[in-house]
Design a protein around this motif. Structure first.
Motif, PDB file in Angstrom:
ATOM      1  N   TYR A  58     -88.665 -24.618  21.593  1.00 47.41           N
ATOM      2  CA  TYR A  58     -89.691 -24.384  22.605  1.00 47.41           C
ATOM      3  C   TYR A  58     -89.460 -23.042  23.286  1.00 47.41           C
ATOM      4  N   ARG A  59     -90.521 -22.249  23.348  1.00 44.21           N
ATOM      5  CA  ARG A  59     -90.414 -20.890  23.883  1.00 44.21           C
ATOM      6  C   ARG A  59     -91.160 -20.807  25.208  1.00 44.21           C
ATOM      7  N   ALA A  60     -90.428 -20.530  26.274  1.00 46.28           N
ATOM      8  CA  ALA A  60     -91.034 -20.392  27.598  1.00 46.28           C
ATOM      9  C   ALA A  60     -90.041 -19.688  28.504  1.00 46.28           C
ATOM     10  N   THR A  61     -90.495 -19.292  29.676  1.00 48.78           N
ATOM     11  CA  THR A  61     -89.581 -18.704  30.646  1.00 48.78           C
ATOM     12  C   THR A  61     -88.697 -19.805  31.228  1.00 48.78           C
ATOM     13  N   GLY A  62     -87.510 -19.424  31.651  1.00 45.29           N
ATOM     14  CA  GLY A  62     -86.615 -20.383  32.287  1.00 45.29           C
ATOM     15  C   GLY A  62     -85.588 -20.995  31.371  1.00 45.29           C
ATOM     16  N   ALA A  63     -85.435 -20.451  30.148  1.00 49.58           N
ATOM     17  CA  ALA A  63     -84.405 -20.969  29.246  1.00 49.58           C
ATOM     18  C   ALA A  63     -83.024 -20.740  29.848  1.00 49.58           C
ATOM     19  N   ALA A  64     -82.107 -21.626  29.545  1.00 47.57           N
ATOM     20  CA  ALA A  64     -80.737 -21.501  30.058  1.00 47.57           C
ATOM     21  C   ALA A  64     -80.053 -20.275  29.464  1.00 47.57           C
ATOM     22  N   ASN A  65     -79.081 -19.764  30.196  1.00 45.21           N
ATOM     23  CA  ASN A  65     -78.213 -18.711  29.686  1.00 45.21           C
ATOM     24  C   ASN A  65     -77.051 -19.389  28.959  1.00 45.21           C
ATOM     25  N   TYR A  66     -77.003 -19.240  27.652  1.00 40.74           N
ATOM     26  CA  TYR A  66     -75.982 -19.925  26.864  1.00 40.74           C
ATOM     27  C   TYR A  66     -74.711 -19.098  26.697  1.00 40.74           C
ATOM     28  N   LYS A  67     -74.534 -18.114  27.585  1.00 36.29           N
ATOM     29  CA  LYS A  67     -73.300 -17.330  27.576  1.00 36.29           C
ATOM     30  C   LYS A  67     -72.535 -17.456  28.886  1.00 36.29           C
ATOM     31  N   THR A  68     -72.978 -18.356  29.755  1.00 34.37           N
ATOM     32  CA  THR A  68     -72.290 -18.598  31.021  1.00 34.37           C
ATOM     33  C   THR A  68     -72.272 -20.096  31.299  1.00 34.37           C
ATOM     34  N   GLY A  69     -71.524 -20.485  32.319  1.00 39.03           N
ATOM     35  CA  GLY A  69     -71.547 -21.861  32.798  1.00 39.03           C
ATOM     36  C   GLY A  69     -71.028 -22.893  31.826  1.00 39.03           C
ATOM     37  N   GLY A  70     -70.189 -22.456  30.885  1.00 41.50           N
ATOM     38  CA  GLY A  70     -69.692 -23.392  29.886  1.00 41.50           C
ATOM     39  C   GLY A  70     -70.677 -23.682  28.782  1.00 41.50           C
ATOM     40  N   ASN A  71     -71.829 -22.990  28.773  1.00 42.95           N
ATOM     41  CA  ASN A  71     -72.839 -23.198  27.742  1.00 42.95           C
ATOM     42  C   ASN A  71     -72.501 -22.388  26.493  1.00 42.95           C
ATOM     43  N   ALA A  72     -73.009 -22.840  25.348  1.00 44.17           N
ATOM     44  CA  ALA A  72     -72.802 -22.106  24.100  1.00 44.17           C
ATOM     45  C   ALA A  72     -73.947 -22.405  23.144  1.00 44.17           C
ATOM     46  N   TRP A  73     -74.373 -21.365  22.423  1.00 42.93           N
ATOM     47  CA  TRP A  73     -75.423 -21.485  21.399  1.00 42.93           C
ATOM     48  C   TRP A  73     -74.935 -20.704  20.189  1.00 42.93           C
ATOM     49  N   SER A  74     -74.697 -21.395  19.072  1.00 46.26           N
ATOM     50  CA  SER A  74     -74.134 -20.701  17.916  1.00 46.26           C
ATOM     51  C   SER A  74     -74.494 -21.413  16.619  1.00 46.26           C
ATOM     52  N   ASN A  75     -74.559 -20.635  15.548  1.00 48.02           N
ATOM     53  CA  ASN A  75     -74.695 -21.158  14.189  1.00 48.02           C
ATOM     54  C   ASN A  75     -75.884 -22.107  14.045  1.00 48.02           C
ATOM     55  N   ASN A  76     -77.015 -21.730  14.625  1.00 43.92           N
ATOM     56  CA  ASN A  76     -78.251 -22.503  14.491  1.00 43.92           C
ATOM     57  C   ASN A  76     -79.187 -21.722  13.573  1.00 43.92           C
ATOM     58  N   ARG A  77     -79.547 -22.296  12.409  1.00 45.84           N
ATOM     59  CA  ARG A  77     -80.173 -21.500  11.354  1.00 45.84           C
ATOM     60  C   ARG A  77     -81.297 -22.241  10.640  1.00 45.84           C
ATOM     61  N   TRP A  78     -82.149 -21.433   9.992  1.00 42.67           N
ATOM     62  CA  TRP A  78     -83.068 -21.962   8.989  1.00 42.67           C
ATOM     63  C   TRP A  78     -82.259 -22.337   7.750  1.00 42.67           C
ATOM     64  N   VAL A  79     -82.615 -23.456   7.136  1.00 42.00           N
ATOM     65  CA  VAL A  79     -81.855 -23.897   5.974  1.00 42.00           C
ATOM     66  C   VAL A  79     -82.456 -23.389   4.668  1.00 42.00           C
ATOM     67  N   ASP A  80     -83.754 -23.014   4.685  1.00 39.27           N
ATOM     68  CA  ASP A  80     -84.417 -22.598   3.451  1.00 39.27           C
ATOM     69  C   ASP A  80     -85.587 -21.687   3.799  1.00 39.27           C
ATOM     70  N   GLY A  81     -86.439 -21.398   2.807  1.00 36.71           N
ATOM     71  CA  GLY A  81     -87.606 -20.564   3.045  1.00 36.71           C
ATOM     72  C   GLY A  81     -87.260 -19.085   3.076  1.00 36.71           C
ATOM     73  N   PRO A  82     -88.216 -18.243   3.477  1.00 40.53           N
ATOM     74  CA  PRO A  82     -88.012 -16.790   3.426  1.00 40.53           C
ATOM     75  C   PRO A  82     -86.950 -16.284   4.394  1.00 40.53           C
ATOM     76  N   TYR A  83     -86.563 -17.109   5.368  1.00 42.50           N
ATOM     77  CA  TYR A  83     -85.558 -16.678   6.348  1.00 42.50           C
ATOM     78  C   TYR A  83     -84.309 -17.556   6.276  1.00 42.50           C
ATOM     79  N   ALA A  84     -84.046 -18.104   5.103  1.00 45.71           N
ATOM     80  CA  ALA A  84     -82.898 -18.989   4.916  1.00 45.71           C
ATOM     81  C   ALA A  84     -81.615 -18.338   5.424  1.00 45.71           C
ATOM     82  N   ASN A  85     -80.855 -19.117   6.181  1.00 46.59           N
ATOM     83  CA  ASN A  85     -79.561 -18.730   6.756  1.00 46.59           C
ATOM     84  C   ASN A  85     -79.671 -17.753   7.918  1.00 46.59           C
TER      85      ASN A  85
END
Length: 337
Positions: A296-323
């Motif tokens: 979901y794309r909107a304003t107000g997304a969390a900052n995943y580089k502070t507060g103990g948050n983390a966002w990593s290794n989330n990928r497309w599995v196939d298609g033109p943008y695989a990996n």
């Protein structure tokens, strides 16, 4: 792994069951590390070899087995018991091999549904309760838990290796929720409906949604919202945000259903939230990779580089943008967030 007794002759003989019964659960379930590894034979009753059921009505559970359950139910003894990797206290009622034909409301005590088919479950414990509920290897149409906004709070909500062939949890508003290794496939709703896979309210903590397969069934009809839908609908116990959240190694199949896959929290405090290892299946109907229904794309997304948050290794599995990597703002990038 704990083994529970069934009243039907399923699985191999096991003297631990006693009474001439056989035990379901002697099948060794597939050990997985990611939701993409699940098949429909790994979840629900078939995942532990249960294929025959005794139909019983639902009703209101208050800590002791309903009379109509008979030998399908047993009570955990002194010292508690570990079942399918989860430990339950003395006094827990375990119902196995049942087809529960009407809604089941749990008002107090601990209830474990194992290898069952269930119309619907509502965990409705009052705040401060030490009781909770679990569905293990069970097929469900709905599983809901109440939250602090209603003065309610189960001690724990657990759903593991469950099968939702046509719907999802809808309302999981409590703290201490574990939903793991389950197959959640959501049909389009009727006019005016709002359908989700796992829906939360906000003001919640200790949520673990990991190694699940989540998908939209059928085509888009404007009722589909989020497969994991973490909304910000108001306060609970004075909080509107989220803390101690794990969203790991899930497999999202959006298909032509068109609803959002991951609706992460927006516009509220978010701490200690880890989103990692998730995979999305590309659909030929997608166009711009930065404007798909993946996140979901909107304003107000969390900052995943502070507060103990983390966002990593989330990928497309196939298609033109695989990996390639999906970022919290729904952009697709060749580099990590």
């Amino acid at each position: 792994m704990g083994t529970a007794c069934a009243s039907s002759d399923v699985g191999q003989d096991d003297t631990r069951c006693g009474g001439g019964q056989r035990c379901a659960g002697d099948l060794v379930p597939l050990v997985i590390s990611h939701g993409s590894q699940l098949t429909v034979t790994d979840v629900g009753p078939v995942g532990i070899g249960i294929s025959t059921f005794t139909s019983v009505p639902g009703g209101t559970f208050t800590g002791t087995a309903l009379g109509s359950w008979g030998a399908l139910a047993r009570t955990v003894g002194t010292g508690g018991e570990t079942i399918d990797g989860f430990t339950f206290p003395q006094g827990t009622v375990v119902l196995q091999g049942a087809n529960v034909t009407s809604g089941l409301t749990v008002n107090s005590g601990w209830l474990v549904l194992r290898g069952c088919k269930v119309a619907s479950v509502l965990l409705n414990h009052p705040a401060g309760s030490t009781g909770g509920g679990a569905a293990l290897y069970t097929e469900l149409a709905a599983f809901n838990s109440v939250g602090a906004k209603d003065g309610r709070q189960p001690a724990k909500t657990i759903c593991h290796r469950c099968y939702f062939p046509h719907s999802g949890f809808e309302n999981v508003y409590s703290n201490n929720v574990t939903i793991t290794e389950s197959w959640i496939a959501v049909d389009p709703g009727s006019a005016g409906d709002h359908v989700d896979g796992i829906q939360t309210w906000g003001g919640q903590s200790s949520l673990d949604f990991s190694r699940n397969r989540l998908q939209w069934n059928g085509g888009w009809n404007s009722t589909q919202s989020g497969l994991i839908a973490m909304y910000s609908d108001g306060p609970q116990s004075g909080s509107t945000g989220y803390d101690q959240v794990s969203i790991r190694d899930n497999y999202f199949v959006i298909g032509p259903g068109g609803g959002i896959a991951l609706h992460a929290p927006m516009g509220v405090p978010v701490t200690n939230m880890v989103v990692t290892g998730n995979r999305w299946v590309w659909d030929s109907g997608f166009g711009d990779p930065n404007y798909t229904p993946a996140v979901y794309r909107a304003t107000g997304a969390a900052n995943y580089k502070t507060g103990g948050n983390a966002w990593s290794n989330n990928r497309w599995v196939d298609g033109p943008y695989a990996n390639q990597f999906l970022w919290p703002d729904n952009r697709t990038r060749t580099t990590e967030y």
